[in-house]
Design an enzyme around this catalytic site. Structure first.
Site, mmCIF file in Angstrom:
data_model
loop_
_atom_site.group_PDB
_atom_site.id
_atom_site.type_symbol
_atom_site.label_atom_id
_atom_site.label_comp_id
_atom_site.label_asym_id
_atom_site.label_seq_id
_atom_site.Cartn_x
_atom_site.Cartn_y
_atom_site.Cartn_z
ATOM 1 N N LYS A 301 0.818 -1.213 0.000
ATOM 2 C CA LYS A 301 0.000 0.000 0.000
ATOM 3 C C LYS A 301 0.853 1.266 0.000
ATOM 4 C CE LYS A 301 -4.019 -2.230 2.040
ATOM 5 N NZ LYS A 301 -5.097 -2.173 3.042
ATOM 6 N N ASP A 337 -9.841 2.330 2.734
ATOM 7 C CA ASP A 337 -9.835 1.452 3.911
ATOM 8 C C ASP A 337 -10.520 2.056 5.134
ATOM 9 O OD1 ASP A 337 -8.653 -0.843 2.883
ATOM 10 O OD2 ASP A 337 -6.625 -0.087 3.188
#
Length: 517
Positions: A301, A337
């Site tokens: 990420k 997220d």
């Protein structure tokens, strides 16, 4: 079995043990053939194998993969010929017999197995597109029903070569894809380029080759054997991604909404190499299958944010991105997220403003959870195994820090109203629990970002202790809402998503009331 159908890929389930009574009942709808790997399982008991063959639309495929080509069978041509001729004599049992192009094309073998029952195969190292095309041309000089080429792609980008050669061949009797975890996605693209069959592991059995998905996942996650039109590719990149339920979630939604797209699993050992050799290479677009967006999971990420040409403000705050979208040649980065944690808690009626919350794990997922919870007004403490890294991340995000050592063993765990588990522990059922969820206070909620097909050990332990818990599959759905919108311009159908992931259809996160269990 007509191999000229263009809107259907016939499925072959690979069996690496002897057939057993009732095997046909284990197969999902759409499986036409079962490949019997005689090099691994030995010669089957004829009566049981015959019963299985009668239940299949296509029949049985006999395979004696040599050690030279990654199997456990003999390399010696004479020993191979003896067993292959015997398989050829059992015409009522074996619809197809796999012959290795480099060692099995001897007169006695070809005489025993007529062209309509031959499957010519070759397994070998990565090579250029031109070399694969030459091999296809050489193999197709021997009449056969199917031709199969499996390329062992060792470096990023090498998995594209068999797809390019397959497309150039323009035949409906050639199967070509790359082996290994990094090549798994090519097995799913090959039918879109003319491959008439797709191989998957028999349900409940280990894969017969690295990167081979289960045949049940070919059906559940990718909608095979049907082949609706595909105009764009999306996918999830990480290490590993074989466990990911994102392909099932997105592909089910595509089919429900009539979106002409396919969502793939991209296993990458090194994100930078994958980005240069697959994403920026451009050859997928040449195949008419441009890559338009990526979900990004552990451990990439942070790297995803680094390659983006236009990161969002939130992604910059999180210092990580779980979403990359190509827009007019520019890759935009976003982090969705935070919603994956906050929205399920709100649906449980948890009032986050002022609530003490612990987030365990300082990676990209943990940082995203901290940002979302902090935006919602929670008083967040970041918990991490490495104190140096944990304190730095906590300072960067403006939250408190606590070391993982001793967390859950004392009174500290009992002080939080929500605990978010954001490490990778739990993907393997043998992993230790990161902390004892039984020490959560009675009204607290556990959020486990790890997910499996069913409950994780941590989730099961929390429910057994009567604690409320949010399944990682819930988190996956809610972080996918904005991700799906960014990728497709459409709204993710929640009911379809819940059904795809095996969650209750009532629209509410599953929970266990305090005192239950």
């Amino acid at each position: 079995m007509d191999l000229e159908q263009t809107l259907r890929a016939h499925l072959i389930a690979t069996l690496t043990r002897p057939p057993a009574p009732g095997d046909s009942a284990l197969l999902p709808d759409g499986v036409d053939w079962v490949e019997l790997r005689a090099d691994v399982a030995g010669e089957p008991e004829p009566r049981v194998a015959d019963a299985l063959a009668r239940e299949l639309a296509g029949g049985l495929v006999y395979t004696l993969r040599s050690r030279a080509e990654g199997g456990a069978g003999p390399d010696d041509p004479a020993r191979r010929a003896e067993r292959l001729v015997l398989a050829g004599a059992r015409a009522s049992l074996y619809a197809l017999v796999d012959l290795e192009a480099d060692r099995d094309l001897h007169p006695e073998v070809l005489e025993a197995i007529p062209p309509e029952r031959r499957l010519l195969s070759w397994h070998g190292p990565a090579s250029s597109v031109a070399a694969i095309e030459e091999r296809i041309e050489a193999m197709t000089r021997t009449p056969a029903r199917l031709y199969k080429l499996v390329i062992a792609a060792a470096q990023p980008g090498e998995e594209l070569a068999p797809l390019l050669a397959l497309a150039a061949a323009g035949r409906r009797d050639v199967v070509a894809f790359a082996s290994g975890q990094a090549g798994a996605w090519t097995r799913l693209v090959a039918p879109r380029l003319g491959a008439p069959v797709a191989y998957g592991a028999f349900p409940g059995e280990d894969p017969a080759a690295p990167g081979q998905p289960g045949v049940d996942r070919l059906v559940a996650d990718y909608g095979l054997p049907e082949l609706p039109p595909v105009e764009a590719l999306y996918g999830i990149v990480g290490r590993p991604v074989i466990h990911s339920l994102s392909p099932r979630l997105h592909n089910r939604a595509y089919r429900a909404l009539g979106i002409h797209a396919l969502y793939l699993p991209f296993h990458a050992e090194r994100f930078g190499d994958f980005w240069l050799e697959v994403v920026e290479d451009g050859r997928l677009a040449e195949l008419g299958l441009p890559l338009r967006g990526l979900s990004v999971t552990s451990p990439y990420k942070e790297a995803a944010l680094a390659v983006a040409g236009a990161p969002s403000p939130r992604a910059q705050v999180v210092a990580a991105a779980n979403t990359l979208i190509e827009t007019d040649g520019v890759w935009e980065a976003e982090s969705t997220d935070p919603e994956g944690v906050v929205l399920p808690l709100r649906r449980l009626g948890v009032e986050l403003a002022g609530l003490p919350v612990a987030v365990v794990g300082a990676g990209g997922a943990g940082r995203s959870a901290v940002v979302g919870l902090k935006e919602a007004g929670a008083r967040v403490t970041l918990v991490n195994r490495s104190e140096e890294r944990g304190r730095q991340v906590a300072a960067d995000l403006g939250v408190a820090f606590a070391p993982l050592a001793g967390f859950g063993a004392g009174a500290e765990l009992e002080s939080f109203g929500v605990v978010v588990h954001a490490t990778t522990l739990g993907r393997d059922p043998s992993d230790p629990l990161p902390f004892d969820p039984g020490r959560l206070r009675a009204a607290a909620v556990l959020v486990d970002l790890v997910y499996l097909e069913g409950e994780t050990p941590l989730l099961a332990a929390a429910r057994a202790a009567g604690r409320r818990a949010v399944d990682g599959r819930e988190v996956l759905i809610y972080q996918a809402l904005e991700q799906f919108r960014l990728m497709t311009g459409r709204e993710l159908p929640i009911a379809v998503a819940r059904e795809a992931l095996g969650l209750p259809p009532d629209g509410e996160p599953r929970e266990t009331e305090a005192g239950e269990g």
